[in-house]
Design an enzyme around this catalytic site. Sequence first.
Site, PDB file in Angstrom:
ATOM      1  N   CYS A  81       0.840  -1.202   0.000  1.00  0.00           N
ATOM      2  CA  CYS A  81       0.000   0.000   0.000  1.00  0.00           C
ATOM      3  C   CYS A  81       0.877   1.254   0.000  1.00  0.00           C
ATOM      4  CB  CYS A  81      -0.989  -0.033   1.154  1.00  0.00           C
ATOM      5  SG  CYS A  81      -2.336   1.173   0.941  1.00  0.00           S
ATOM      6  N   HIS A 191      -3.727  -4.828  -0.510  1.00  0.00           N
ATOM      7  CA  HIS A 191      -3.307  -5.416   0.763  1.00  0.00           C
ATOM      8  C   HIS A 191      -3.376  -6.947   0.685  1.00  0.00           C
ATOM      9  CE1 HIS A 191      -3.193  -1.819   3.377  1.00  0.00           C
ATOM     10  NE2 HIS A 191      -4.078  -1.341   2.527  1.00  0.00           N
ATOM     11  N   GLU A 193      -2.506  -8.960   2.963  1.00  0.00           N
ATOM     12  CA  GLU A 193      -2.920  -9.443   4.290  1.00  0.00           C
ATOM     13  C   GLU A 193      -4.425  -9.336   4.500  1.00  0.00           C
ATOM     14  OE1 GLU A 193      -2.382  -5.028   4.994  1.00  0.00           O
ATOM     15  OE2 GLU A 193      -1.550  -6.589   3.684  1.00  0.00           O
TER      16      GLU A 193
END
Length: 211
Positions: A81, A191, A193
């Site tokens: 990001c 992202h 994650e």
Amino acid sequence: MARVVVLDYGSGNLRSAERALQRVGADVEVTSDHRAALEADGLVVPGVGAYAACMAGLNEVKGGVIIGRRLAGGRPVLGICVGMQILFERGIEHGVESDGCGEWPGTVERLDAPIVPHMGWNTVRTPEGSALFAGLPADTRYYFVHSYGVRKWELDDTGPLRAPLVAWAEHGGDEFVAAVENGPLWATQFHPEKSGDAGAHLLENWLRTLN
């Protein structure tokens, strides 16, 4: 087991990144310690919020020096990001221009789309031969949340070295860089994650590159 440091410079979803990397089998430490960041098999640079604030935090822990020294030695770095955005030369937010790490030429600027921020799931146009996206179908969706991005790739790819692999995404008719693979330096605007199984697969691909 690969040893990974998530760089703590006061910005980013540190614990989310830590958990996601642990999920795929990495030995993870969240720290701003200079030596640990240099010696780890892999370094993750997350980032959330304003470009200038992230750069201020990064400079405070000498993050740019850490990234530069790792790359000089061919040691893997993954930006996520704003952690990807700060790898470019500059960022412009609210008319204020801030210097980035300068690993790639280019400007981070506000997306030219009817609705900003770009928030939610989106597909990515991946380059041929990508190791980052290996094994992931073309229609795979990843989770984005950002108002700014790199809308023009400015690096001259005509030299003798292997050109970086650049992935693109589109929001509201505006295209922007979604990911880059450039030797030991990889980065994603989305992202991993927060991208479920697809994000886990992508992180596994990155872990395979670690020494």
